[in-house]
Design a protein around this motif. Structure first.
Motif, PDB file in Angstrom:
ATOM      1  N   LEU A 227      -8.480  -9.501   1.361  1.00  0.00           N
ATOM      2  CA  LEU A 227      -9.172  -8.393   0.687  1.00  0.00           C
ATOM      3  C   LEU A 227      -8.884  -7.062   1.381  1.00  0.00           C
ATOM      4  O   LEU A 227      -8.639  -6.042   0.714  1.00  0.00           O
ATOM      5  CB  LEU A 227     -10.684  -8.667   0.658  1.00  0.00           C
ATOM      6  CG  LEU A 227     -11.144  -9.802  -0.273  1.00  0.00           C
ATOM      7  CD1 LEU A 227     -12.644 -10.000  -0.137  1.00  0.00           C
ATOM      8  CD2 LEU A 227     -10.762  -9.520  -1.721  1.00  0.00           C
ATOM      9  N   LEU A 228      -8.928  -7.063   2.710  1.00  0.00           N
ATOM     10  CA  LEU A 228      -8.653  -5.829   3.442  1.00  0.00           C
ATOM     11  C   LEU A 228      -7.192  -5.408   3.268  1.00  0.00           C
ATOM     12  O   LEU A 228      -6.886  -4.216   3.124  1.00  0.00           O
ATOM     13  CB  LEU A 228      -8.967  -6.014   4.919  1.00  0.00           C
ATOM     14  CG  LEU A 228     -10.445  -6.248   5.278  1.00  0.00           C
ATOM     15  CD1 LEU A 228     -10.590  -6.539   6.764  1.00  0.00           C
ATOM     16  CD2 LEU A 228     -11.294  -5.052   4.879  1.00  0.00           C
ATOM     17  N   GLU A 229      -6.285  -6.393   3.270  1.00  0.00           N
ATOM     18  CA  GLU A 229      -4.869  -6.082   3.113  1.00  0.00           C
ATOM     19  C   GLU A 229      -4.589  -5.554   1.707  1.00  0.00           C
ATOM     20  O   GLU A 229      -3.788  -4.608   1.526  1.00  0.00           O
ATOM     21  CB  GLU A 229      -4.034  -7.339   3.383  1.00  0.00           C
ATOM     22  CG  GLU A 229      -2.536  -7.097   3.372  1.00  0.00           C
ATOM     23  CD  GLU A 229      -2.057  -6.269   4.562  1.00  0.00           C
ATOM     24  OE1 GLU A 229      -0.925  -5.749   4.491  1.00  0.00           O
ATOM     25  OE2 GLU A 229      -2.806  -6.155   5.558  1.00  0.00           O
ATOM     26  N   ALA A 230      -5.229  -6.134   0.718  1.00  0.00           N
ATOM     27  CA  ALA A 230      -5.011  -5.657  -0.653  1.00  0.00           C
ATOM     28  C   ALA A 230      -5.595  -4.262  -0.864  1.00  0.00           C
ATOM     29  O   ALA A 230      -5.068  -3.481  -1.677  1.00  0.00           O
ATOM     30  CB  ALA A 230      -5.632  -6.640  -1.638  1.00  0.00           C
ATOM     31  N   ALA A 231      -6.663  -3.930  -0.155  1.00  0.00           N
ATOM     32  CA  ALA A 231      -7.274  -2.602  -0.285  1.00  0.00           C
ATOM     33  C   ALA A 231      -6.600  -1.553   0.578  1.00  0.00           C
ATOM     34  O   ALA A 231      -6.977  -0.374   0.540  1.00  0.00           O
ATOM     35  CB  ALA A 231      -8.767  -2.680   0.074  1.00  0.00           C
ATOM     36  N   GLY A 232      -5.623  -1.914   1.373  1.00  0.00           N
ATOM     37  CA  GLY A 232      -4.910  -0.977   2.218  1.00  0.00           C
ATOM     38  C   GLY A 232      -5.701  -0.512   3.427  1.00  0.00           C
ATOM     39  O   GLY A 232      -5.425   0.561   3.973  1.00  0.00           O
TER      40      GLY A 232
END
Length: 270
Positions: A227-232
């Motif tokens: 989730l954090l990686e997808a949100a940048g």
């Protein structure tokens, strides 16, 4: 039949019974009293005792099957089918000599083996379950879990450190690898202890709860990273950082507690 042994001394009834049993086996039926008197040259009383020993039922045990026994048919008169009388003539009684033969023991009945003793065909002929597919399943899971934990560790402050300053300054290690090694290794170990069934009850209960908890934390860690990686996001929130930073300490405590419970007896006095 073996050659009869002749003797001038009276032979006890116990010694005549084996020979009488062999005679009954040859005739296919129990001989009459007069036939026994004539065959072994004995008196009426001793012949009656031998006949009673042949017709009485043999003791049986619970493990052996019940077999029918032959019974003598009593004569209606004083003479039997051979035309003899109940009493032996005096002249014949004086020169009587019993014939003793070795008894022939019939083969005992075959005993049936209980069904619960015979192993099932599937247990004997079945092939054991192979465990090598687990390694094949673990390879993609290892890659995904390793990369997820290392990535989450870098977002929460884990990174390259110098563990041996002043001793080996050039030696560095990424502290993020402690997350997949600690959490996932403990989850697999506790799961094995739980399902083995070879540990005390307390250790098994603790292994069950801690294994499920470690697997749940591992799943949440993977979800948080993706989730954090997808949100940048380049830096994880403090709540996630707090939980991730406490994982190595929690794993160490659970591992030490489980190892202690495995080697503790149930009935140990405190």
């Amino acid at each position: 039949m073996s050659t009869p042994l002749r003797t001038t001394y009276p032979v006890p009834v116990e010694d005549l019974i084996p020979a009488a049993r062999e005679l009954a086996a040859n005739l296919g039926s129990v001989p009459s009293r007069n036939r026994i008197m004539k065959e072994f040259r004995i008196g009426a009383d001793k012949a009656r005792s031998v006949l009673d020993a042949l017709t009485e039922p043999a003791p049986q045990t619970a493990a052996e099957p019940v077999e029918p026994h032959l019974h003598a048919v009593p004569n209606s008169g004083t003479a039997d089918e051979d035309g003899g009388s109940d009493e032996m003539p005096p002249a014949l009684r004086e020169e009587a000599s019993p014939q003793v033969t070795q008894s022939v023991d019939l083969a005992p009945p075959a005993q049936t083996v209980p069904s619960e003793v015979v192993p099932a065909a599937s247990a004997v002929n079945g092939n054991p379950v192979r465990s090598w597919p687990v390694l094949l399943l673990a390879l993609p899971a290892f890659v995904a879990v390793w990369s997820g934990w290392v990535g989450l560790g870098e977002l929460t402050g884990f990174g390259v450190v110098h563990p041996l300053p002043g001793i080996a300054d050039g030696f560095t290690i990424n502290s993020a690898i402690t997350l997949p090694i600690g959490v996932e290794t403990y989850a697999a170990f506790a799961l094995r202890v739980w399902l083995s069934g070879r540990v005390p009850a307390r250790a098994r209960r603790f292994a069950k709860v801690s294994a499920l908890s470690a697997l749940g934390l591992g799943a949440l860690g993977q979800v948080a990273y993706h989730l954090l990686e997808a949100a940048g996001v380049v830096r994880a929130p403090w709540q996630i950082t707090t939980v991730v930073a406490c994982l190595p300490v929690a794993v160490l405590g659970m591992g030490a507690a489980l190892a202690h419970l495995i080697h503790t007896r149930e009935n140990r006095s405190h």
